[in-house]
Design a protein around this motif. Structure first.
Motif, PDB file in Angstrom:
ATOM      1  N   ALA A 101       1.072  -0.997   0.184  1.00 43.71           N
ATOM      2  CA  ALA A 101       0.018  -0.033   0.120  1.00 43.71           C
ATOM      3  C   ALA A 101       1.108   1.199  -0.187  1.00 43.71           C
ATOM      4  CB  ALA A 101      -1.157  -0.060   0.791  1.00 43.71           C
ATOM      5  N   GLU A 102       2.189   0.730   0.449  1.00 41.29           N
ATOM      6  CA  GLU A 102       3.005   2.312   0.904  1.00 41.29           C
ATOM      7  C   GLU A 102       3.694   2.765  -0.825  1.00 41.29           C
ATOM      8  OE1 GLU A 102       4.892   5.793   2.943  1.00 41.29           O
ATOM      9  OE2 GLU A 102       2.613   4.070   3.299  1.00 41.29           O
ATOM     10  N   ALA A 103       3.940   1.614  -1.506  1.00 44.62           N
ATOM     11  CA  ALA A 103       4.221   1.532  -2.326  1.00 44.62           C
ATOM     12  C   ALA A 103       4.088   2.408  -3.638  1.00 44.62           C
ATOM     13  CB  ALA A 103       4.905   0.465  -3.045  1.00 44.62           C
ATOM     14  N   VAL A 104       2.447   1.676  -3.805  1.00 47.51           N
ATOM     15  CA  VAL A 104       1.466   2.061  -4.451  1.00 47.51           C
ATOM     16  C   VAL A 104       1.062   4.114  -4.172  1.00 47.51           C
ATOM     17  CG1 VAL A 104      -1.576   2.637  -4.996  1.00 47.51           C
ATOM     18  CG2 VAL A 104       0.666  -0.313  -4.714  1.00 47.51           C
ATOM     19  N   ARG A 105       1.009   4.385  -2.622  1.00 46.20           N
ATOM     20  CA  ARG A 105       0.586   5.498  -2.875  1.00 46.20           C
ATOM     21  C   ARG A 105       2.238   6.177  -2.810  1.00 46.20           C
ATOM     22  NH1 ARG A 105       2.263   9.251   0.752  1.00 46.20           N
ATOM     23  NH2 ARG A 105       3.749   8.147   1.595  1.00 46.20           N
ATOM     24  N   LYS A 106       2.926   6.002  -2.806  1.00 47.54           N
ATOM     25  CA  LYS A 106       4.179   6.438  -3.641  1.00 47.54           C
ATOM     26  C   LYS A 106       4.835   7.085  -4.611  1.00 47.54           C
ATOM     27  CE  LYS A 106       7.356   6.141   0.912  1.00 47.54           C
ATOM     28  NZ  LYS A 106       8.855   5.274   1.092  1.00 47.54           N
ATOM     29  N   ALA A 107       4.138   5.976  -5.330  1.00 48.46           N
ATOM     30  CA  ALA A 107       4.136   5.743  -7.214  1.00 48.46           C
ATOM     31  C   ALA A 107       3.537   6.595  -7.337  1.00 48.46           C
ATOM     32  CB  ALA A 107       3.432   4.454  -7.525  1.00 48.46           C
ATOM     33  N   GLU A 108       1.726   7.028  -6.786  1.00 47.89           N
ATOM     34  CA  GLU A 108       0.638   7.593  -7.364  1.00 47.89           C
ATOM     35  C   GLU A 108       1.401   9.296  -7.154  1.00 47.89           C
ATOM     36  OE1 GLU A 108      -2.850   6.546  -5.194  1.00 47.89           O
ATOM     37  OE2 GLU A 108      -2.568   4.908  -6.630  1.00 47.89           O
ATOM     38  N   ALA A 109       2.075   9.249  -6.100  1.00 47.76           N
ATOM     39  CA  ALA A 109       2.175  10.959  -5.365  1.00 47.76           C
ATOM     40  C   ALA A 109       3.933  11.646  -6.636  1.00 47.76           C
ATOM     41  CB  ALA A 109       2.801  10.438  -3.870  1.00 47.76           C
ATOM     42  N   LYS A 110       4.476  10.166  -7.052  1.00 48.84           N
ATOM     43  CA  LYS A 110       5.751  10.177  -7.904  1.00 48.84           C
ATOM     44  C   LYS A 110       5.363  10.576  -9.523  1.00 48.84           C
ATOM     45  CE  LYS A 110       9.521   8.964  -9.917  1.00 48.84           C
ATOM     46  NZ  LYS A 110      10.578   7.162  -9.467  1.00 48.84           N
ATOM     47  N   LYS A 111       4.146  10.060  -9.341  1.00 49.77           N
ATOM     48  CA  LYS A 111       3.297  10.700 -10.816  1.00 49.77           C
ATOM     49  C   LYS A 111       2.725  11.863 -10.679  1.00 49.77           C
ATOM     50  CE  LYS A 111      -0.340   8.387 -14.013  1.00 49.77           C
ATOM     51  NZ  LYS A 111      -0.799   6.717 -14.138  1.00 49.77           N
ATOM     52  N   LYS A 112       2.015  12.382  -9.832  1.00 49.82           N
ATOM     53  CA  LYS A 112       1.580  13.593  -9.187  1.00 49.82           C
ATOM     54  C   LYS A 112       2.008  14.086  -9.073  1.00 49.82           C
ATOM     55  CE  LYS A 112      -2.743  12.023  -7.169  1.00 49.82           C
ATOM     56  NZ  LYS A 112      -3.680  12.083  -5.611  1.00 49.82           N
ATOM     57  N   ALA A 113       3.298  14.278  -8.821  1.00 49.03           N
ATOM     58  CA  ALA A 113       4.488  15.101  -9.284  1.00 49.03           C
ATOM     59  C   ALA A 113       5.483  15.528 -10.403  1.00 49.03           C
ATOM     60  CB  ALA A 113       5.570  14.859  -8.000  1.00 49.03           C
ATOM     61  N   GLU A 114       5.621  14.394 -10.914  1.00 50.76           N
ATOM     62  CA  GLU A 114       5.750  15.156 -12.422  1.00 50.76           C
ATOM     63  C   GLU A 114       4.769  14.769 -12.878  1.00 50.76           C
ATOM     64  OE1 GLU A 114       6.428  10.275 -13.109  1.00 50.76           O
ATOM     65  OE2 GLU A 114       8.765  10.595 -12.125  1.00 50.76           O
ATOM     66  N   ALA A 115       3.630  14.896 -12.632  1.00 52.01           N
ATOM     67  CA  ALA A 115       2.119  15.851 -13.794  1.00 52.01           C
ATOM     68  C   ALA A 115       2.668  16.840 -13.702  1.00 52.01           C
ATOM     69  CB  ALA A 115       0.943  14.828 -13.568  1.00 52.01           C
ATOM     70  N   ALA A 116       2.447  17.299 -12.151  1.00 49.51           N
ATOM     71  CA  ALA A 116       2.471  18.801 -11.666  1.00 49.51           C
ATOM     72  C   ALA A 116       3.920  19.917 -12.307  1.00 49.51           C
ATOM     73  CB  ALA A 116       2.476  18.858 -10.299  1.00 49.51           C
ATOM     74  N   ALA A 117       5.292  18.376 -12.254  1.00 47.32           N
ATOM     75  CA  ALA A 117       6.399  19.840 -12.411  1.00 47.32           C
ATOM     76  C   ALA A 117       6.313  19.877 -14.487  1.00 47.32           C
ATOM     77  CB  ALA A 117       7.529  18.286 -12.632  1.00 47.32           C
ATOM     78  N   LYS A 118       5.589  18.458 -15.492  1.00 48.14           N
ATOM     79  CA  LYS A 118       5.652  18.823 -16.798  1.00 48.14           C
ATOM     80  C   LYS A 118       5.043  19.617 -16.628  1.00 48.14           C
ATOM     81  CE  LYS A 118       4.191  16.155 -21.082  1.00 48.14           C
ATOM     82  NZ  LYS A 118       4.181  15.326 -20.992  1.00 48.14           N
ATOM     83  N   ALA A 119       3.439  19.952 -16.615  1.00 45.46           N
ATOM     84  CA  ALA A 119       2.342  21.148 -16.159  1.00 45.46           C
ATOM     85  C   ALA A 119       3.064  22.567 -16.709  1.00 45.46           C
ATOM     86  CB  ALA A 119       1.860  21.001 -15.400  1.00 45.46           C
ATOM     87  N   LYS A 120       3.595  23.023 -14.873  1.00 44.72           N
ATOM     88  CA  LYS A 120       4.225  24.089 -14.737  1.00 44.72           C
ATOM     89  C   LYS A 120       5.467  24.438 -15.726  1.00 44.72           C
ATOM     90  CE  LYS A 120       7.095  25.883 -10.932  1.00 44.72           C
ATOM     91  NZ  LYS A 120       7.356  25.524  -9.031  1.00 44.72           N
ATOM     92  N   ALA A 121       6.468  23.453 -16.219  1.00 46.09           N
ATOM     93  CA  ALA A 121       7.656  23.384 -17.341  1.00 46.09           C
ATOM     94  C   ALA A 121       7.183  24.281 -18.338  1.00 46.09           C
ATOM     95  CB  ALA A 121       7.884  22.105 -17.266  1.00 46.09           C
TER      96      ALA A 121
END
Length: 287
Positions: A101-121
């Motif tokens: 469950a923790e691995a899934v949560r971290k993966a989702e958080a990382k995915k969201k962070a990458e999407a946010a960083a991409k959108a910001k860039a």
């Protein structure tokens, strides 16, 4: 009948003295024998012998008991071991589930962070491209207006007849107005002095500098630098102020046609507006 038949006998009863001897022995399954002997009278003994069978205790019995105890103990140990193994397995399963469950949560958080960083860039890149385009446009406009203003100043020798018809200004006033209009769209930031971010007084100061005139830096001083004029008699290049003369809290440049250019606030930035948008308190003429 004998005449002595009813005479009790005076013969003493025979006395018996008993003597007992007990001999017992147990060896390798041999029966124990108990001998009891009795003797009557001092001179005569009548031996009596009786045999009693006793239960036999063998070495195999104690061995069986020990084996049974050992087996019971082993069963208890096996049950305890099994319980420990079951508890460990359950704990491992819970730990694995939690880790998953923790691995899934971290993966989702990382995915969201990458999407946010991409959108910001992408947004930053778009904003930068837009800003470059606006800068290029303003630079081109400044160059055109500066050339036009210089040509007008040379040919007109101070006369207003050859002033650009769009603004009806010439000479130094044309330079001031052109600079102010070229900054429309720039950001507002208190204390900034350009080239792409201004506060109200720094924009006025920079505009007048293009005409070779050094103004004070702050609004209060600019509102008294020159001759006070009526709002009904404004000319392009006049300084508008809000508040009292000498205590003004805002200034802008009148660009003609009932319009002014000013660095208003952080929400609007540098804008060109009608006087009716925000009626000034007064005006001064420096030129």
């Amino acid at each position: 009948m004998s005449h002595t038949a009813h005479i009790p006998s005076h013969r003493k009863p025979r006395q018996r003295a008993s003597k007992s001897a007990l001999r017992a022995g147990v060896a390798g399954g041999v029966l124990s024998t108990i001998a009891v002997a009795g003797a009557a009278g001092p001179a005569q003994a009548e031996p009596v012998t009786q045999t009693i069978e006793m239960p036999t205790i063998t070495s195999g019995f104690s061995t069986a008991v020990a084996a049974s105890a050992q087996a019971t103990q082993q069963v208890a140990l096996d049950l305890e071991t099994q319980a420990d193994e079951d508890a460990a397995a359950e704990k491992a399963a819970k730990t694995a589930k939690k880790a998953h469950a923790e691995a899934v949560r971290k993966a989702e958080a990382k995915k969201k962070a990458e999407a946010a960083a991409k959108a910001k860039a992408e947004a930053e890149a778009e904003a930068e491209a837009k800003e470059r385009a606006e800068r290029a446009s303003r630079t081109s406009e400044r160059t055109t207006l500066s050339t036009s203003s210089g040509s007008s100043g040379s040919s007109d020798s101070g006369s207003s007849a050859s002033a650009p018809s769009s603004s009806n200004v010439s000479g130094s006033a044309a330079s001031i107005v052109a600079f102010a209009k070229a900054q429309v769209g720039d950001a507002y930031s208190l204390g900034s002095t350009g080239p792409n971010s201004w506060d109200c007084s720094s924009l006025v100061q920079a505009a007048y500098r293009t005409a070779g005139i050094d103004l004070p830096r702050v609004s209060q001083s600019q509102s008294t630098f020159g001759t006070q004029v009526s709002l009904d008699n404004l000319q392009a290049g006049d300084i508008l102020y809000w508040g009292g003369a000498g205590s003004a809290y805002h200034v802008a440049i009148y660009v003609g046609g009932g319009q002014f250019v000013g660095a208003q606030n952080s929400s609007t930035g540098t804008v060109q507006r009608s006087l009716d948008y925000d009626r000034p308190t007064g005006a001064v003429r420096v030129l």
